[in-house]
Every structure is written in C-alpha cells, then in structure tokens.
Write an enzyme that holds these catalytic residues in place. Sequence first.
Site, PDB file in Angstrom:
ATOM      1  N   LYS A 140      13.294  -4.781   1.046  1.00 32.31           N
ATOM      2  CA  LYS A 140      13.294  -3.599   0.236  1.00 32.31           C
ATOM      3  C   LYS A 140      14.728  -3.406  -0.480  1.00 32.31           C
ATOM      4  O   LYS A 140      15.484  -3.532  -0.381  1.00 32.31           O
ATOM      5  CB  LYS A 140      13.171  -2.109   1.227  1.00 32.31           C
ATOM      6  CG  LYS A 140      12.110  -2.044   2.061  1.00 32.31           C
ATOM      7  CD  LYS A 140      12.127  -0.688   3.152  1.00 32.31           C
ATOM      8  CE  LYS A 140      10.341  -1.208   4.186  1.00 32.31           C
ATOM      9  NZ  LYS A 140       9.438  -0.952   3.215  1.00 32.31           N
ATOM     10  N   ARG A 167       3.008  -4.406  11.758  1.00 38.51           N
ATOM     11  CA  ARG A 167       1.305  -4.911  12.643  1.00 38.51           C
ATOM     12  C   ARG A 167       1.524  -5.450  13.680  1.00 38.51           C
ATOM     13  O   ARG A 167       1.347  -5.984  14.574  1.00 38.51           O
ATOM     14  CB  ARG A 167      -0.090  -5.053  11.896  1.00 38.51           C
ATOM     15  CG  ARG A 167       0.962  -5.948  10.215  1.00 38.51           C
ATOM     16  CD  ARG A 167       0.782  -6.451   8.478  1.00 38.51           C
ATOM     17  NE  ARG A 167       0.724  -5.282   7.653  1.00 38.51           N
ATOM     18  CZ  ARG A 167       0.256  -5.099   7.323  1.00 38.51           C
ATOM     19  NH1 ARG A 167      -0.399  -6.494   6.714  1.00 38.51           N
ATOM     20  NH2 ARG A 167       0.594  -4.378   6.420  1.00 38.51           N
TER      21      ARG A 167
HETATM   22  N1  BES Z   1       7.463   0.980   6.823  1.00 32.17           N
HETATM   23  C1  BES Z   1       6.793   0.550   6.156  1.00 32.17           C
HETATM   24  C2  BES Z   1       5.430   1.010   5.418  1.00 32.17           C
HETATM   25  C3  BES Z   1       5.834   2.810   4.545  1.00 32.17           C
HETATM   26  C4  BES Z   1       5.954   2.568   3.214  1.00 32.17           C
HETATM   27  C5  BES Z   1       6.126   4.021   5.620  1.00 32.17           C
HETATM   28  C6  BES Z   1       6.851   4.207   2.600  1.00 32.17           C
HETATM   29  C7  BES Z   1       6.538   4.788   5.092  1.00 32.17           C
HETATM   30  C8  BES Z   1       6.637   4.792   3.410  1.00 32.17           C
HETATM   31  C9  BES Z   1       6.467  -1.221   6.173  1.00 32.17           C
HETATM   32  O1  BES Z   1       6.433  -1.194   6.984  1.00 32.17           O
HETATM   33  C10 BES Z   1       5.740  -1.575   4.991  1.00 32.17           C
HETATM   34  O2  BES Z   1       6.671  -2.112   4.455  1.00 32.17           O
HETATM   35  N2  BES Z   1       4.942  -2.009   4.827  1.00 32.17           N
HETATM   36  C11 BES Z   1       4.860  -3.001   3.096  1.00 32.17           C
HETATM   37  C12 BES Z   1       3.711  -3.779   3.779  1.00 32.17           C
HETATM   38  C13 BES Z   1       3.835  -5.322   2.532  1.00 32.17           C
HETATM   39  C14 BES Z   1       4.655  -5.525   2.535  1.00 32.17           C
HETATM   40  C15 BES Z   1       2.515  -5.778   2.527  1.00 32.17           C
HETATM   41  C16 BES Z   1       4.038  -2.410   1.931  1.00 32.17           C
HETATM   42  O3  BES Z   1       3.703  -0.782   2.532  1.00 32.17           O
HETATM   43  O4  BES Z   1       4.852  -2.071   0.735  1.00 32.17           O
HETATM   44 MN    MN Z   2       8.423  -2.934   6.120  1.00 30.93          MN
END
Ligand code: BES
Ligand code: MN
Length: 503
Positions: free
Chosen positions: A280, A354
């Site tokens: 990230k 997931r």
């Molecule tokens: N934990 C994150 C989602 C999240 C984002 C929670 C902001 C709280 C605040 C999750 O694991 C994630 O990174 N999701 C990605 C999925 C994508 C890579 C398909 C996302 O939402 O960008």
């Molecule tokens: Mn994630």
Amino acid sequence: MSDLPKVSFSKLSVPTKGVAVLLAGEAAALGPIGQALDEASGGTLSRAAKAAGFSGKAKTFLDVMVPAHLSLDRILVAGVGDAGQLGDLDWQSLGGAIADKLTNGTETATVVAELPDGETLSGEAAALIGVGAKLSAYRFDRYKSKKSTDEKPKNPPRRIAIATEANAAARKAFNRLDAVSDGTLLARDLVNEPANVLDPAEFAKRAKALSSLGVEVTVLGEKEMRKLKMESLLAVGQGSEHESQLVVMRWNGLGKTSKKKPVVFVGKGVVFDTGGISIKPAAGMEDMKGDMGGAACVVGLMHALAARKAKVNAIGVIGVVENMPDGKAQRPGDIVTSMSGQTIEVINTDAEGRLVLADALTYVQKKFKPGFIIDLATLTGAIIVALGHEYAGMFANDDELAAQLSAAGEATGEKVWRMPLGKEYDKMIESRFADIKNTGGRWAGSITAAQFLKRFVDDKTPWAHLDIAGTGMASPQTDINKSWASGYGVSLLDRLVADNYEG
Ligand code: BES
Ligand code: MN
Ligand code: ZN
C-alpha cells in the site's frame, strides 16, 4: 481504557451536592424537582434561562454555576424538547451529550430523570442515558504519558447517579445494556490498539480472557491449520514474523445438548495490512492497524452475549494474521488451494481479507451446523466510496436474515445497507489458471469481494457478509463515540440475536 463513570440508580429526590442535571421540555419547562430548585434559588434557573435564551429545545443546554442559596455546585439543564418524540437512540445520545459536558472533575453528577409534566422517564430511557454516558466517556489514552489538558474528558464524573421513580426497572435494563456496551468498548480497545502490541498471539490471548465469562475458547496455530489444509488463510500470514491464529469462541447459553443450530459469527482479523508484496502507499497506512475490526466485533459480541447470559448457542471464529511483505511472503500470481478444495489465484496480495475469510467460512461449515453465518470484515475501500462511514455494506443470500439485520441496524443506530450479489459478477473473478482469482478489477470492488466469499458458503445456509471498512474505524464522532474505533457491530448483532434467535 480511560476511567469510565460508574452509573447507579436511586429514587427521585432533590439533589443537594455536586452537579445536578435537570431535563427541560418545551418553553424550558422543568419538572417538580426542577421547579423546587428554581424556587429555592430565588428563581435563578428561570432568570438564567431567560438571559441565555434557553428554550428547552432538544440538544441545547443551560449551564448554571454555583446557583444562589443552594449547596449544589452546578446545575446543568438539558433540553429535551417534546420528550414524547424521543426514541431509544435519542435518550442514549442525551446521556452521551450530558457526560461530555461534565468533564471538569465532578465527583458525582445526579441526573434527575423527571419530565416537565411530573412524569418520570421509563426505566429503559433512564438506563439508556447511563449507557450513553459511559460510551461517550471512553477514550483510548493508554499511551498518553501526560494527560492532555485540552482533550475531553479531562476528568469524567466518577459517578453518574440517575434518580428515577423507575429505578428498579432502570437497573435491570441497564445491566443488560451495560453488558453490550462493555462488548462495544472491548471492540474499540482492540481496534485502537497498535499492531506492535496487538499481534496475532496477543489478540488470541485477549479473546481467551472471555473464558472468565463462561465462553469456551480454543486457539489453533499454524500447525493445526496446516493439518486442516487452510492454505488460503496461511498464505496471508506467511510473510509475517508472527504466527497466524484461528480463535474459536463458544457461548452455550442454551446448554451443549440443545438441538437448536448455533448462530455463527466470523471475523476478519488482519492485525496489520501493509498490502503485502502489493504494498500500500505510505499515506494513511497507519489506519491498517484497524484491519481486524471484524474480528474485534466478534470478540466484543461474544463478551456481550456471555455477560448478559443470552439464551442462545453462539459461535465466534476469527482468523488473525498479519499481512507483511517479506522474502517468505506470497506473490501475485501464486495459486493456493483453500480448505474447501477450490484453488485461488492471488492477483493482488492486498486483497487478503477474503483469503482469510474463505478458510474461516469453510471451517465453520465443516465443524458446526450453523443456523446462520454472519461474517464481518474491513474488506474493501470501495465500500467507503459507496456508503461513507454511516452504513456498513450488507450482502446476503437470505432475505429474512437481511431484513432482521436491517431492523436491528435501525434500532441500534449501527446501520446496514443492502448491496447486490449476482452471478453476473462471477465472470469478473474468473481466473485463467485457477478456480477463482482474488480481485475483480476496478469496478464494483465490494460486490466482487462479496461474490468471492459467496463461493465458500453453501447456498442452503443463511449467510450475510458485512463490509465494515467504513464503519469500524476512522469512525464518525457522535454523542456516544469520541473514539477512532467505534466498536461497530456489537450492539447490532446483539440486538439481532435478542430480537430473533433467543430462547
Ligand atoms: N483492509 C483493506 C480494506 C480497507 C481499506 C479497510 C480502507 C479500511 C479502510 C483490504 O484488505 C484491501 O486492501 N482491499 C483492497 C482490495 C483490492 C486490492 C482489490 C482495496 O479495497 O483497495
Ligand atoms: Mn488489503
Ligand atoms: Zn485488509
């Protein structure tokens, strides 16, 4: 956790020391005790109301210091407007707003629970004021070595005594609600806690503490999970120095021999989500300490159910892992075989929640015969784009369960908004090399995530998935929440159980 006020209930009487809190209706009208205090103070209260233009409107306050001729230090008058219009959530918010005004080290505040017409509040309403006060006073200040002077509450009242004719009913209602609010506060603590403290083992340890309430807790480590072939969950934690954990919590409120199917809750517990190799961006990454909000809610809920001795057999299962980039971390393109036997191509290691839930969902179906399954996860940023921080996204394969959740959401203020599932979305998660892939591209990100989870749930089991990425952390500041972590979901699911699945 900061020191929270101790809430007690007593009979209506005229308060003589400390702070008195009065409720005023329309036209700043007071009840009999309020009127008596006004008289005894030579009309100080009515003069102050006039001088301040205080009309008794809901959510307004009149603050009178050292009222003349009285031994009280302060009278705080809280407007409630037309009290007949107030619902449960309003009384709870009122309690929160009152506690927020009493931050200057008051020893005891006495809330006089009477209305202008001399009517007393219901026991439930009085109890909700107490619960609201407690929820609002919560701060996560464990790591503040100097207590800040401008951050409220500097010093919440040590005692909030609620004087009400319905004190027996109020006490009873409060005991039930307080069990739930303790669950909410436990969830807040877990979500607020940084990941250098709350690693998977520490999380499991805190869940284990529920055994003092009669919850049976078992913890599976990596060796046990490998035996169960939970390769999808394990792959997420394989770049971490910390061992992944699966925590199983059982509350047998109906006894172990009950023929009733248990209700089952599953939580995503990523103690920190760096994204893994699909790392990230740095900005805001610190928020990912809260990526275990689903698991925290499940632990808080089990606390609530056990503490109020709910007549239900409930199971909570949380997958607790850390998602780190490392030489041992999984890579984009890796293919893992989940416990269900389905193979998953990992396109993006940041879509890790997931992968954790897939195996946890399979586990609960193989191990138990769930009456329903509800999973909670801070799963997608896309749900924040869709719904902001007010509603959680709800996906369900069962209309009845969805309707029950919606009703519980309206009743508790922890709201859910139903989102669609549909086989049309399946093509977005078809993989070239495996049975399924873990991302579905840019559009409908929350839906393709839910559609992924659906592949791991038997169609005949009622199931709902709550995406709480927006509601579990970076939460809106309200009368009853001044914390980064809201503890979202505990009250919602406790209410779902109480209204539909007990006895
Ligand atoms: N934990 C994150 C989602 C999240 C984002 C929670 C902001 C709280 C605040 C999750 O694991 C994630 O990174 N999701 C990605 C999925 C994508 C890579 C398909 C996302 O939402 O960008
Ligand atoms: Mn994630
Ligand atoms: Zn995540």
